[in-house]
Design an enzyme around this catalytic site. Structure first.
Site, PDB file in Angstrom:
ATOM      1  N   HIS A 258       0.928  -1.234   0.174  1.00 41.63           N
ATOM      2  CA  HIS A 258       0.063  -0.096   0.067  1.00 41.63           C
ATOM      3  C   HIS A 258       0.864   1.406  -0.037  1.00 41.63           C
ATOM      4  O   HIS A 258       0.852   1.972   0.794  1.00 41.63           O
ATOM      5  CB  HIS A 258      -0.888  -0.057   1.247  1.00 41.63           C
TER       6      HIS A 258
ATOM      7  N   HIS B 121     -11.683  -8.563  -6.800  1.00 48.89           N
ATOM      8  CA  HIS B 121     -11.423  -7.270  -6.192  1.00 48.89           C
ATOM      9  C   HIS B 121     -10.433  -6.629  -7.365  1.00 48.89           C
ATOM     10  O   HIS B 121      -9.581  -7.150  -7.842  1.00 48.89           O
ATOM     11  CB  HIS B 121     -10.559  -7.605  -4.882  1.00 48.89           C
TER      12      HIS B 121
ATOM     13  N   GLU C 298      -8.420  -3.871  -6.648  1.00 45.79           N
ATOM     14  CA  GLU C 298      -7.137  -3.294  -6.155  1.00 45.79           C
ATOM     15  C   GLU C 298      -5.936  -3.802  -7.026  1.00 45.79           C
ATOM     16  O   GLU C 298      -6.188  -5.049  -7.492  1.00 45.79           O
ATOM     17  CB  GLU C 298      -7.000  -3.441  -4.700  1.00 45.79           C
TER      18      GLU C 298
ATOM     19  N   ASP D  78      -3.129  -4.888  -6.806  1.00 43.41           N
ATOM     20  CA  ASP D  78      -2.192  -6.093  -6.548  1.00 43.41           C
ATOM     21  C   ASP D  78      -3.062  -7.423  -6.891  1.00 43.41           C
ATOM     22  O   ASP D  78      -2.174  -8.362  -7.114  1.00 43.41           O
ATOM     23  CB  ASP D  78      -2.093  -6.251  -5.061  1.00 43.41           C
TER      24      ASP D  78
ATOM     25  N   HIS E 149     -12.000  -6.092   1.838  1.00 47.04           N
ATOM     26  CA  HIS E 149     -11.901  -4.782   2.515  1.00 47.04           C
ATOM     27  C   HIS E 149     -12.083  -3.652   1.614  1.00 47.04           C
ATOM     28  O   HIS E 149     -12.109  -2.341   2.105  1.00 47.04           O
ATOM     29  CB  HIS E 149     -10.364  -4.777   3.212  1.00 47.04           C
TER      30      HIS E 149
ATOM     31  N   ASP F 277      -8.873 -11.035  -0.396  1.00 43.00           N
ATOM     32  CA  ASP F 277      -8.040 -10.473   0.689  1.00 43.00           C
ATOM     33  C   ASP F 277      -8.503 -11.193   2.005  1.00 43.00           C
ATOM     34  O   ASP F 277      -7.682 -11.365   2.921  1.00 43.00           O
ATOM     35  CB  ASP F 277      -8.413  -9.002   0.652  1.00 43.00           C
TER      36      ASP F 277
ATOM     37  N   TYR G 119      -2.131  -8.936   9.596  1.00 41.96           N
ATOM     38  CA  TYR G 119      -2.850  -8.595   8.265  1.00 41.96           C
ATOM     39  C   TYR G 119      -4.328  -8.354   8.779  1.00 41.96           C
ATOM     40  O   TYR G 119      -4.854  -7.288   8.223  1.00 41.96           O
ATOM     41  CB  TYR G 119      -3.142 -10.033   7.339  1.00 41.96           C
TER      42      TYR G 119
ATOM     43  N   HIS H  40      -3.685 -13.656  -1.079  1.00 46.91           N
ATOM     44  CA  HIS H  40      -2.316 -13.214  -0.450  1.00 46.91           C
ATOM     45  C   HIS H  40      -2.023 -14.502   0.374  1.00 46.91           C
ATOM     46  O   HIS H  40      -2.761 -14.896   1.188  1.00 46.91           O
ATOM     47  CB  HIS H  40      -2.066 -11.945   0.498  1.00 46.91           C
TER      48      HIS H  40
END
Ligand code: FEO
Length: 397
Positions: free
Chosen positions: A23, A79, A81, A83, A146, A165, A193, A226
């Site tokens: 992040h 998701h 995001e 990553d 999230h 996530d 996490y 992850h």
């Protein structure tokens, strides 16, 4: 590079051993991370998520050695995001019309980030996508776990939940499965996490766990985006999430201080002495904030019933790094925690009052006015700090 998970399901992600900050520079990742992408080869071929954009070319080249990209029938984006979606731009150069299954919010996120109008298919909780051989994908929206666009995907018959996530860890491992890896390190990273990423959404996690339970889906594997994959230890991670989302606490107090000339440090040690004397069963931990990793400190805050913050007064304020740390705690929306503050000063001495106000604004219940000391602590003040610690111990239930 394709690694077998179960039947016709494979891992095709990237292990990032080098990652130390995530992040941007917001989150420490001392054990690296992984970006898990999954390939399902039934009558239909499905790719679930991709990897972070710096690894996009490597990811697509590797995938090309495993399958003809034109054989991919569906892409699932759990998701948006970067990553997990970062390699989409590279992948879609080869297969621009392949349908992408994702939530309505993920469409916004993907369009906003990559400025492509791909072949999006919006899905909601309970929607099914048959992939042949009697198997379906079932989509489960995971909004705010999230990001607003997050979802999980469940594969019937193989009983795999691709949870994105949720249930993840920033934990690089060649061993792929949780049960094969270093348990202490893994449990710490799963907790770190949760404490740093998931904790603000505790009530949502609680509702979502109940909702997933009601769906009554048999679960053999939880495959997050992850870290390692939960297989033999599904109940452990589910039970942990059930505990953690319920404003988890251990019998612990954490003292976090900044110091200029060690007066505030001495107070920290004496307060700890008082706490331990009053309750020897209490886990009392002391950290110099400036010399600690703030994300590891958040793990300690997460576990604590009480947080005691110390700073000398400088510039009519607390030390600025402590302001930032209290602000970090505020953003994580901790509940049910009590707090106190302390600090030395030479002149104006506002720090304790300001820390109390900041802690209250961050959602902590401040239990008293705090302990302020002019100049260096005398032997009498050291005794006073021990008594202050003893008094705080009585407030910890
Ligand atoms: Fe791992 Fe929210 O991305």
């Amino acid at each position: 590079m394709k690694r077998h998970i179960k039947n016709n399901v494979y891992w095709v992600g990237k292990i990032d051993w080098e990652l130390r900050k995530f992040h941007g520079d917001e989150l420490s990742t001392q054990r690296g991370s992984t970006y898990n992408s999954y390939l399902i080869e039934e009558e239909k071929t499905v790719l679930i998520d991709t990897v972070w954009s710096p690894f996009a070319k490597e990811f697509v080249e590797n995938l090309k050695t495993e399958i003809d990209l034109n054989k991919i029938d569906y892409i699932v984006v759990n998701h948006g995001e970067v990553d997990h979606s970062g390699a989409l731009v590279e992948l879609m150069k080869y297969i621009p019309n392949t349908p992408i299954y994702c939530t309505a919010n993920a469409v916004k996120s993907l369009k906003g980030q990559y400025h492509h109008d791909w072949n999006f298919h919006v899905v909601k909780t309970g929607d099914k996508l048959p992939i042949g051989n009697g198997k379906d994908l079932i989509f489960i929206e995971m909004a705010m776990i999230h990001w607003p666009d997050s979802m999980a995907t469940y594969l019937t018959e193989d009983n795999i939940l691709f949870s994105n996530d949720a249930f993840g860890q920033h934990f690089a491992s060649e061993r792929l499965f949780a049960d094969l890896t270093d348990q202490c390190a893994l449990q710490y990273e799963a907790l770190k996490y949760y404490a740093n990423i998931i904790v603000p959404f505790n009530p949502i996690v609680k509702r979502k766990l109940q909702e997933i339970e009601k769906l009554n889906l048999p679960m053999d594997i939880i495959a997050p985006s992850h870290g390692v994959i939960w297989r033999k230890d599904i109940n452990t991670i589910l039970e942990n999430y059930t505990k953690w989302c319920d404003d988890y606490q251990e019998h612990q107090v954490t003292i976090i201080y900044d110091t200029m000339w060690n007066g505030t440090k001495l107070l920290a040690e004496k307060i700890a002495e008082g706490l331990s004397k009053a309750d020897p069963t209490l886990e009392v931990k002391i950290f110099n904030r400036a010399r600690s990793d703030e994300n590891d400190l958040i793990v300690e805050v997460f576990k604590s019933k009480m947080v005691i913050i110390g700073s000398p007064t400088v510039g009519n304020n607390m030390i600025h790094g402590m302001s930032g740390f209290i602000d970090l705690m505020r953003s994580l929306k901790f509940k049910r925690k009590i707090a106190a503050s302390f600090g030395c000063y030479g002149w104006s001495g506002e720090a304790v009052k300001i820390m109390n106000e900041s802690l209250a604004a961050a959602g902590f219940t401040v239990v008293n006015e705090g302990l302020r000391n002019l100049w260096n602590p005398t032997v009498e003040v050291e005794e006073k700090a021990i008594e202050f610690g003893k008094e705080l111990a009585t407030m910890i239930k």
